[in-house]
Design an enzyme around this catalytic site. Structure first.
Site, short mmCIF file in Angstrom:
data_model
loop_
_atom_site.label_atom_id
_atom_site.label_comp_id
_atom_site.label_asym_id
_atom_site.label_seq_id
_atom_site.Cartn_x
_atom_site.Cartn_y
_atom_site.Cartn_z
N THR A 20 3.25 -1.52 -5.19
CA THR A 20 1.93 -2.48 -4.36
C THR A 20 1.57 -3.40 -5.02
OG1 THR A 20 1.50 -0.92 -6.10
CG2 THR A 20 1.51 0.34 -4.93
N TRP A 21 2.83 -4.32 -5.49
CA TRP A 21 1.97 -5.86 -5.35
C TRP A 21 1.55 -6.25 -4.18
CZ3 TRP A 21 5.22 -10.31 -7.42
CH2 TRP A 21 4.51 -11.30 -8.31
N ASP A 47 4.85 2.81 -7.13
CA ASP A 47 4.60 2.11 -8.65
C ASP A 47 3.79 0.91 -8.26
OD1 ASP A 47 5.79 0.37 -10.77
OD2 ASP A 47 5.74 -1.17 -9.50
N TYR A 52 -1.72 -5.93 -11.51
CA TYR A 52 -1.97 -6.16 -9.53
C TYR A 52 -3.27 -6.02 -9.04
CZ TYR A 52 3.18 -5.26 -9.94
OH TYR A 52 4.37 -4.89 -10.48
N1 LIG Z 1 8.17 -5.34 -12.69
C1 LIG Z 1 7.77 -6.27 -12.39
O1 LIG Z 1 7.76 -7.37 -13.21
C2 LIG Z 1 7.58 -6.62 -10.52
C3 LIG Z 1 7.61 -7.60 -10.52
C4 LIG Z 1 7.88 -7.79 -9.04
C5 LIG Z 1 7.35 -6.95 -8.18
N2 LIG Z 1 7.55 -5.55 -9.03
C6 LIG Z 1 7.46 -4.58 -7.89
O2 LIG Z 1 7.99 -4.29 -7.51
C7 LIG Z 1 7.41 -3.84 -5.89
C8 LIG Z 1 8.69 -4.23 -4.64
O3 LIG Z 1 8.66 -6.30 -5.06
P1 LIG Z 1 8.39 -7.30 -4.50
O4 LIG Z 1 6.23 -6.46 -4.32
O5 LIG Z 1 7.86 -8.67 -4.90
O6 LIG Z 1 8.92 -7.66 -3.09
P2 LIG Z 1 10.15 -7.15 -1.83
O7 LIG Z 1 9.50 -5.46 -1.48
O8 LIG Z 1 10.95 -7.59 -2.07
O9 LIG Z 1 9.60 -7.76 -0.20
C9 LIG Z 1 8.42 -7.48 -0.32
C10 LIG Z 1 7.97 -8.29 1.80
O10 LIG Z 1 8.90 -7.32 2.11
C11 LIG Z 1 8.61 -6.71 3.46
N3 LIG Z 1 8.75 -5.46 3.73
C12 LIG Z 1 9.45 -4.19 3.78
N4 LIG Z 1 9.69 -3.18 4.41
C13 LIG Z 1 10.02 -4.20 5.46
C14 LIG Z 1 10.77 -3.75 6.56
N5 LIG Z 1 11.40 -2.24 6.68
N6 LIG Z 1 10.81 -5.13 7.68
C15 LIG Z 1 10.28 -6.54 7.41
N7 LIG Z 1 9.84 -6.35 6.08
C16 LIG Z 1 9.51 -5.52 5.27
C17 LIG Z 1 6.56 -6.77 3.09
O11 LIG Z 1 5.88 -7.11 4.23
P3 LIG Z 1 4.71 -6.40 4.26
O12 LIG Z 1 3.62 -5.81 3.27
O13 LIG Z 1 3.95 -6.88 5.54
O14 LIG Z 1 5.20 -4.77 4.80
C18 LIG Z 1 6.27 -7.86 2.12
O15 LIG Z 1 6.73 -9.09 2.98
C19 LIG Z 1 5.73 -4.96 -5.61
O16 LIG Z 1 5.08 -4.15 -5.24
C20 LIG Z 1 6.08 -4.34 -7.39
O17 LIG Z 1 5.61 -3.30 -6.84
C21 LIG Z 1 7.58 -5.29 -10.01
#
Ligand SMILES: NC(=O)c1ccc[n+]([C@@H]2O[C@H](COP(=O)([O-])OP(=O)(O)OC[C@H]3O[C@@H](n4cnc5c(N)ncnc54)[C@H](OP(=O)(O)O)[C@@H]3O)[C@@H](O)[C@H]2O)c1
Length: 281
Positions: A20-21, A47, A52
């Protein structure tokens, strides 16, 4: 949607969950619809974190899960600057209020900070005794930090380690995944699409993903997600603020890749040498 036991907990959690970031930056109704579509498709691990949107995302998640709390495996994270003994307890209570729930299924320390790790762990154990959290874990912990947490808490207490893991960032495979597997700790892959930098179709790796995807009537992203959860300790939490993206991601939950296909992906995205420091976003 395949589910498996989540680390030291007794709970079965879907292999693909929902991040959800930055979700608060999208159209609110669309983000909420995306999360709810994910729940419909079995992606019940959500998550979030106090960080966030400075609490705004927890409030958005509350809206998305209203009336469906029992379906959800809800995870939130505590900032290290709040991780004193009392700070951990009050921060958790604030997250519970924003999320409009009485409990978190798992509560994580977002990364290690300057407070002694004992403080957060003692507070986590207190929160668990009070029923405010059902389990706790860590995030961005390398092996020495995991060892420290294990020494403080004892066996079977640490549920998970949430870490950066995608096809172009495989550092955790050197030591973090093996350690977690030996100790029964779930590994949750964050930024599984490289936080938006997914391998393009014209790259060598991108072509391999496309070929494998075509053979399964799947998409390259579904293939990538399935590769990331190929071992029993692994889970992934892609973030999507559009319902069509959530639905596509759920499609990875039942995809089966052959050994030869996993080997081709492994070769196309070499894991490289072990870095001196665990990478994080
Ligand atoms: N613990 C930590 O330090 C930490 C750090 C970073 C992240 N996180 C967690 O991990 C989660 C995921 O990582 P993230 O948000 O960095 O990036 P990610 O999930 O690797 O990528 C998100 C991006 O991918 C796009 N996307 C998702 N599904 C898609 C699909 N089927 N086709 C095309 N594009 C798609 C999304 O677009 P749309 O939004 O437009 O759908 C967004 O732009 C976070 O949201 C957070 O909850 C934790």
């Amino acid at each position: 949607m395949e589910r498996r036991r989540f680390g030291s907990t007794k709970v079965e959690v879907p292999v693909i969950g929902q991040g959800t970031w930055h979700i608060e930056r999208a159209d609110r109704a669309s983000a909420i619809a995306a999360l709810r579509r994910g729940l419909d498709l079995g992606m019940t691990h959500i998550d979030t974190a106090e960080m966030y949107g400075s609490g705004a995302v927890e409030e958005l998640v509350a809206e998305a899960i209203v009336g469906r709390r029992d379906e959800v495996f809800l995870v939130s994270k505590l900032l290290p600057e709040h991780a004193s003994r009392d700070g951990t307890v009050t921060t958790c209570e604030r997250s519970l209020a924003r999320l409009k729930t009485d409990w978190l299924d798992c509560y994580l320390l977002h990364w290690r900070g300057h407070f002694p790790l004992e403080d957060a762990i003692v507070a986590f154990e207190q929160l668990e005794r009070q029923g405010k959290i059902l389990a706790w874990g860590v995030s961005n912990f390398d092996v020495p930090d995991l060892e420290a947490a294990w020494r403080i808490a004892g066996p079977g207490r640490l549920a998970c380690n949430q870490v950066l893991y995608h096809l172009k960032e495989r550092a955790i495979e050197h030591a973090v995944i093996p350690w977690c597997e030996r100790h029964g700790v779930a590994v949750v892959a964050y930024s599984p699409f490289g936080a938006g930098r997914f391998p393009g179709p014209r790259t060598v790796g991108g072509r391999v993903l496309q070929q494998i995807a075509a053979a399964h009537g799947a998409t390259p992203r579904q293939v990538a997600l399935r590769f990331l959860v190929r071992r029993a300790a692994l889970f992934a939490i892609p973030k999507a603020s559009r319902a069509e993206h959530t639905a596509a991601n759920a499609g990875a939950g039942d995809l089966g890749l052959a050994k030869g296909e996993l080997a081709r992906i492994d070769e196309a995205f070499p894991r490289g040498p072990r870095p001196r420091r665990l990478p994080m976003l």
